[in-house]
Design a protein around this motif. Structure first.
Motif, short mmCIF file in Angstrom:
data_model
loop_
_atom_site.label_atom_id
_atom_site.label_comp_id
_atom_site.label_asym_id
_atom_site.label_seq_id
_atom_site.Cartn_x
_atom_site.Cartn_y
_atom_site.Cartn_z
N SER B 336 -0.16 -6.14 2.00
CA SER B 336 0.79 -5.09 1.62
C SER B 336 1.44 -5.24 0.24
O SER B 336 1.66 -4.24 -0.43
N PRO B 337 1.73 -6.48 -0.24
CA PRO B 337 2.30 -6.54 -1.60
C PRO B 337 1.35 -5.92 -2.62
O PRO B 337 1.76 -5.28 -3.59
N TYR B 338 0.06 -6.09 -2.36
CA TYR B 338 -0.95 -5.51 -3.24
C TYR B 338 -0.99 -3.99 -3.08
O TYR B 338 -1.07 -3.24 -4.06
N GLY B 339 -0.89 -3.51 -1.83
CA GLY B 339 -0.90 -2.06 -1.58
C GLY B 339 0.25 -1.38 -2.29
O GLY B 339 0.08 -0.34 -2.94
N ALA B 340 1.44 -1.97 -2.18
CA ALA B 340 2.62 -1.37 -2.81
C ALA B 340 2.47 -1.37 -4.33
O ALA B 340 2.86 -0.43 -5.02
N GLN B 341 1.85 -2.43 -4.85
CA GLN B 341 1.64 -2.52 -6.29
C GLN B 341 0.65 -1.47 -6.78
O GLN B 341 0.84 -0.85 -7.82
N LYS B 342 -0.39 -1.28 -5.98
CA LYS B 342 -1.37 -0.24 -6.33
C LYS B 342 -0.68 1.11 -6.43
O LYS B 342 -0.96 1.90 -7.32
N GLY B 343 0.22 1.35 -5.47
CA GLY B 343 0.96 2.62 -5.48
C GLY B 343 1.68 2.83 -6.79
O GLY B 343 1.68 3.94 -7.35
N ALA B 344 2.28 1.77 -7.32
CA ALA B 344 3.05 1.90 -8.56
C ALA B 344 2.16 2.41 -9.69
O ALA B 344 2.56 3.27 -10.47
N GLY B 345 0.94 1.89 -9.77
CA GLY B 345 0.03 2.33 -10.83
C GLY B 345 -0.46 3.75 -10.59
O GLY B 345 -0.78 4.49 -11.52
N HIS B 346 -0.49 4.13 -9.34
CA HIS B 346 -1.15 5.37 -8.95
C HIS B 346 -0.22 6.59 -8.96
O HIS B 346 -0.67 7.71 -9.14
#
Ligand code: FES
Ligand code: FES
Lengths: 160, 455
Positions: B336-346
């Motif tokens: 999930s830390p990676y998922g949330a980070q992906k969201g930021a870029g997206h």
């Protein structure tokens, strides 16, 4: 625990096993006899992956006790191809991309075979109804429905 | 199928001959004949069955565990607790240096979600393992739990996971991932309209037809062959190597055949404990989730909350976008830390917006740990963004497809996270969609191109 003898034919060949009372047909086929084509997706009668044909009728092998199968004739997907030639249903599942992960496929093919054995020229509604006990999480069902209709057409052309 | 060669003719090789041709899949013949070997099709004499004792509480301290009755149960060969696991506290993304280790293979002192693994029972039959598991006595002191992300972020909320110390993942950027581009407040001030909306989703289960599991065979030379349906073979092998403190050379993973995954089989959950069981008993071990475990225990897609505030001009230009995203990791990090980070870029979406502000939080709650699922981190975001786009178009009385043409990113545009746009094809996709759906747009939009700035 006491074991019970059970004897039946599987894809035409004689099988005899001692099973613990209460053992499912699914576990007997998979773990004792080594036919792993029926799959266990839920072990509770909801997914259809374990479907086999017992004396011409579709059965969920996870809800069938092996000890009730004395003297029956069982067909599974692993027994459909004859002499290396795929059954029309298998051919159609290949050609219409009706199989993705493949886990539901043996059960789907069993359900479809029982349909075509009873109803050689099914309508789309017949197919949908016949497959309604089988869950596929990958394909969205449409290619499977097309596969069954394609196989039915191939059968009737061969018969003509 | 028709291949439109007019698009990107100058950048695309013209020798494409596979597209539009039906090609048989190499795995299909095995599938239709029932010959494909899934992990559970491997069956070995003397194989033990592993069943897990799971937490009935969302959050509790473990006062004591008594396995004595379970050990005496006929057919039971071994009972495992946290003490048996060489490196019990782990986190899967440690392989790419994303820590801290925050999850236990078997609960040690505390459980943080309902269903968490506490004790593993290995027995001769599935039934004996199940019956013995029911005889394990765990004394719990129930603790207050938190299930809502905004509640979890409030001061004074129960701390879900002490390895983090607070109920959010601490990025190097602080309590959230941040993207700052232009001046978002100035953008709102200049906008003709400002629209703020919030969007929420529930966890979603992948529900693969084949449940998660593995079968492990000890090879007699301290090496172990693990037949698994993991979607992440080497990732799982490397994490297992850390958890069991065993060199990877002793682990042979066999897999690649997965009865449906959709991202739900990338966590490292069944393999380490099954291999440990095989090591400690010297017997083959099978650990297969029941359908109930698959639905309740395996990681779902995270619940998300997305708050979007947009400033838009009457002519259709979006001039400012502020997004606050919350990803519900459940009790442990997993992906999930990676998922949330992906969201930021997206989050700006495939649109060029001059002023952008994004915060995305990865939040811990006492819910089932969430993880990967088809485009996790961006899928729910896209739902929110595109609903928002429709609402904005309606607000200014514009056709929703034309509104997207006006804002679509094109090659050379700088994205909010400072990556210049390359290889954009949104305009061309929308042009085709306009034709296919018979949803006409003005000629100037049909004349636009992703890399020729006109119109
Ligand atoms: S395994 Fe029999 S219906 Fe699912
Ligand atoms: S092909 Fe995967 S479940 Fe049907």
């Amino acid at each position: 625990m006491a074991k019970v003898p059970v004897q039946f034919t599987l894809n035409g060949s004689e099988k005899a096993e001692f099973v613990e009372s209460g053992t499912t047909l699914l576990n007997t086929l998979r773990d004792k006899i080594g036919d792993t084509s029926p799959k266990g997706g839920c072990q509770q009668g909801t997914c259809g992956a374990c479907s086999v044909i017992v004396d011409g009728e579709l059965r969920l092998s996870c809800l069938t006790l092996a000890e009730t199968c004395n003297g029956v004739a069982i067909t599974t997907t692993s027994g459909l191809a004859e002499g290396g030639v795929l059954h029309p249903l298998q051919r159609a599942f290949l050609d219409t991309f009706a199989t993705q992960c493949g886990f539901c496929t043996p059960g789907m093919i069993m359900a479809a075979k029982v349909l075509l054995d009873h109803t050689p020229n099914p309508s789309r509604e017949d197919v949908v109804e016949a497959l309604s006990g089988n869950i596929c999480r990958c394909t969205g069902y449409e290619p499977i429905i097309q596969a069954v209709l394609t196989a039915a057409r191939a059968n009737s052309q061969n018969a003509a | 199928m028709e291949l439109r060669k007019s698009y990107f003719a100058d950048v695309r090789k013209d020798d494409l001959h596979e597209i539009g041709q039906p090609r048989p899949r190499s795995d299909s013949p095995g599938h239709v004949t029932g010959k494909t070997a899934y992990f559970a099709d491997h069956n070995f004499p003397g194989m033990l069955h592993l069943k897990m004792v799971r937490s009935p509480h969302h959050h509790a301290r473990i006062r004591s565990i008594d396995t004595s009755e379970a050990e005496k149960h006929p057919g039971v060969v071994r009972v495992l607790t946290a003490r048996d696991v060489p490196h019990n506290v782990y986190t899967i993304l440690i392989l790419i240096q994303i820590g801290p280790e925050d999850e236990t293979v078997l609960a040690d002192g505390k459980v943080r979600w309902k269903g968490e693994a506490v004790v593993a029972v290995l027995a001769e039959t599935e039934r004996a393992a199940q019956e013995a598991a029911a005889k394990v006595k765990v004394d719990y002191e129930v603790l207050p739990a938190v299930f809502d992300m905004e509640e979890a972020l409030k001061p004074g909320a129960p701390i879900v996971n002490e390895y983090h110390g607070q109920n959010y993942y601490l990025y190097d950027s602080g309590e959230c991932r941040k993207v700052r581009f232009g001046d978002v407040e100035a953008g709102f001030a200049e906008a003709d309209h400002v629209l703020e909306q919030s969007y929420q989703s529930s966890p979603i289960e992948h529900a693969p037809t084949e449940t998660t599991g593995c079968v492990v065979m000890p090879e007699g030379n301290d090496r172990f062959t693990c037949y698994t349906n993991t979607q992440a073979m080497f990732f799982t092998l490397d994490n297992t190597s850390i958890i069991l403190q065993m060199p990877g050379s002793k682990l042979h993973f066999v897999g690649g055949t997965v009865g449906g995954g959709f991202g739900g089989k990338v966590d490292v959950i069944v393999e380490p404990i099954a291999i440990l069981g095989a090591k400690l008993t010297g017997r083959p071990v099978s650990f297969i989730y029941s359908r109930e475990e698959e639905m309740q225990i395996s990681s779902p897609r995270a619940a998300e909350k997305v708050v979007i505030k947009d400033g838009v001009m009457k002519d259709g230009r979006i001039v400012a976008r502020k997004v606050t995203g919350y990803t519900d990791a459940g009790a442990y990090s997993r992906h999930s830390p990676y998922g949330a980070q992906k969201g930021a870029g997206h989050y700006p979406g495939p649109y060029t917006i001059p002023n952008v502000w994004i915060d995305t939080y990865c939040v811990y709650t006492n819910r089932t740990p969430s993880s990967a699922m088809r485009g996790f981190g961006v899928t729910i975001g896209d739902f929110a963004l595109e609903v928002q786009m429709d609402k904005l178009a309606r607000l200014i009385g514009m056709d929703p497809l034309e509104f997207r043409f006006i804002n679509a990113y094109r090659d050379g545009d700088m994205k909010a996270h400072r990556q210049p746009t390359e290889g954009a094809a949104l305009i061309e996709c929308m042009q085709e969609a306009s034709r296919a759906a018979n949803w006409p747009v003005a000629e100037k939009f049909m004349a636009m191109s992703s890399y020729k700035k006109g119109a």
